[in-house]
Design a protein around this motif. Structure first.
Motif, mmCIF file in Angstrom:
data_model
loop_
_atom_site.group_PDB
_atom_site.id
_atom_site.type_symbol
_atom_site.label_atom_id
_atom_site.label_comp_id
_atom_site.label_asym_id
_atom_site.label_seq_id
_atom_site.Cartn_x
_atom_site.Cartn_y
_atom_site.Cartn_z
ATOM 1 N N ARG A 37 0.835 -1.192 0.000
ATOM 2 C CA ARG A 37 0.000 0.000 0.000
ATOM 3 C C ARG A 37 0.878 1.253 0.000
ATOM 4 O O ARG A 37 1.918 1.281 0.653
ATOM 5 C CB ARG A 37 -0.916 0.014 1.228
ATOM 6 N N VAL A 61 -3.301 4.893 -0.953
ATOM 7 C CA VAL A 61 -3.611 4.705 -2.367
ATOM 8 C C VAL A 61 -3.270 3.271 -2.767
ATOM 9 O O VAL A 61 -2.217 2.739 -2.407
ATOM 10 C CB VAL A 61 -2.815 5.694 -3.245
ATOM 11 N N ASN A 62 -4.154 2.652 -3.517
ATOM 12 C CA ASN A 62 -3.899 1.322 -4.062
ATOM 13 C C ASN A 62 -3.054 1.488 -5.325
ATOM 14 O O ASN A 62 -3.529 2.065 -6.309
ATOM 15 C CB ASN A 62 -5.221 0.634 -4.398
ATOM 16 N N THR A 65 -4.589 0.150 -8.771
ATOM 17 C CA THR A 65 -5.699 0.865 -9.405
ATOM 18 C C THR A 65 -5.483 2.370 -9.473
ATOM 19 O O THR A 65 -6.150 3.058 -10.241
ATOM 20 C CB THR A 65 -7.003 0.603 -8.633
ATOM 21 N N ARG A 67 -6.266 4.314 -7.119
ATOM 22 C CA ARG A 67 -7.407 4.911 -6.432
ATOM 23 C C ARG A 67 -7.099 5.142 -4.955
ATOM 24 O O ARG A 67 -6.449 4.327 -4.308
ATOM 25 C CB ARG A 67 -8.631 4.007 -6.553
ATOM 26 N N VAL A 68 -7.594 6.271 -4.452
ATOM 27 C CA VAL A 68 -7.521 6.540 -3.022
ATOM 28 C C VAL A 68 -8.513 5.632 -2.315
ATOM 29 O O VAL A 68 -9.720 5.676 -2.586
ATOM 30 C CB VAL A 68 -7.840 8.021 -2.724
ATOM 31 N N GLU A 69 -8.020 4.792 -1.431
ATOM 32 C CA GLU A 69 -8.901 3.850 -0.749
ATOM 33 C C GLU A 69 -9.326 4.340 0.629
ATOM 34 O O GLU A 69 -10.375 3.937 1.131
ATOM 35 C CB GLU A 69 -8.222 2.486 -0.639
ATOM 36 N N ARG A 70 -8.497 5.219 1.241
ATOM 37 C CA ARG A 70 -8.905 5.756 2.541
ATOM 38 C C ARG A 70 -8.106 7.014 2.838
ATOM 39 O O ARG A 70 -6.925 7.116 2.481
ATOM 40 C CB ARG A 70 -8.689 4.720 3.649
#
Length: 278
Positions: A37, A61-62, A65, A67-70
């Protein structure tokens, strides 16, 4: 990365606190944990002028992908007006983030499951010029200890993550767990390899040095090209260490008269093969 919108922020002061939560205001550190991560630490403090409400945060961020995951947003009880959240390490054993505050001193611990955060080992706020308190930070290979050092000092400390991750251990009980690991050098970035060697920047020597598990201090490489070595990243798969040169001492207001900015020297990333290290 991970997208243009998060980075295209010409005037963060013009944004609302909720808008600042979703963009990068003043990123200080990026770290990849052992689960792969990517963590982005945003000081929320552009130009060291003070933390903007809603700006200070830790973003996960993943990398697969993009994408911001949290997002872990910090209120004024954690990121205080003069805080400067400097560096971060992720403890996958306890799912905790450990962050140094080099602005007013102290460590921030974040429970990555619940998003609860706390400040520990807080220095008193004196109103004096900043001393760059807790700065460099490193997690031991076995995850059992967190190491840190102030930029304006030469003493290395560590705490067992068993105590640091436990929010019920605080005050004098936590202070009692601190270990003085001895004298090193004036340093900024640091990182462990897989053998337990702790690498750190030696700012006064234009060098990368390291502390062996027995406590011996040795030099990996010294060169004028190592102009304020800072961000350290260890690749355990390839057994290599990456180090950047920040040239912070050449910034406007810190350099001597006539020093150009941007500097004439390029900013560099060095790659060190550690396969022959002890």
């Amino acid at each position: 990365w991970p997208n243009e919108a998060m980075n295209n922020v010409p005037d963060p002061e013009a944004l609302s606190p909720s808008e600042r939560r979703d963009v990068f205001v003043a990123v200080q550190a990026v770290h990849t944990d052992r689960k792969g991560r990517i963590w982005v630490l945003d000081t929320g403090n552009p130009g060291f002028a003070g933390v903007l409400e809603g700006g200070a945060k830790l973003v996960m961020v993943n990398p697969s992908t993009g994408r911001v995951e949290r997002t872990y947003a910090f209120d004024s009880s954690i990121a205080r007006p003069n805080s400067y959240l400097n560096d971060v390490r992720i403890d996958i054993r306890y799912e905790r983030a450990y962050i140094t505050d080099s602005g007013i001193g102290g460590l921030v611990v974040v429970d990555l499951d619940t998003a609860e955060a706390r400040r520990v080992l807080v220095d008193p706020e004196t109103g004096q010029p900043p001393q760059i308190h807790a700065d460099g930070i490193a997690l031991s290979p076995d995850g059992r200890h967190l190491y840190w050092q102030a930029l304006t000092a030469r003493t290395l400390y560590r705490l067992p993550t068993r105590a640091l991750s436990d929010f019920s251990v605080e005050g004098d009980a936590l202070i009692a767990e601190i270990e003085n690991m001895g004298r090193t050098v004036v340093t900024d970035g640091m990182a462990f390899d897989g053998r337990g060697n702790l690498y750190f920047s030696a700012l006064e020597n234009d060098a990368v040095m390291y502390r062996t598990p027995t406590g011996a201090i040795r030099t990996l490489w010294s060169s004028p090209k190592l102009s304020w070595p800072d961000t350290f990243s260890y690749d355990a798969v390839r057994d290599v260490l990456y180090v950047t040169t920040a040239q912070i001492h050449r910034m406007p207001g810190r350099a001597g008269p006539g020093m150009p900015w941007p500097p004439s020297e390029p900013f560099r990333i060095f790659r060190f093969d550690l396969s022959g290290a002890e």
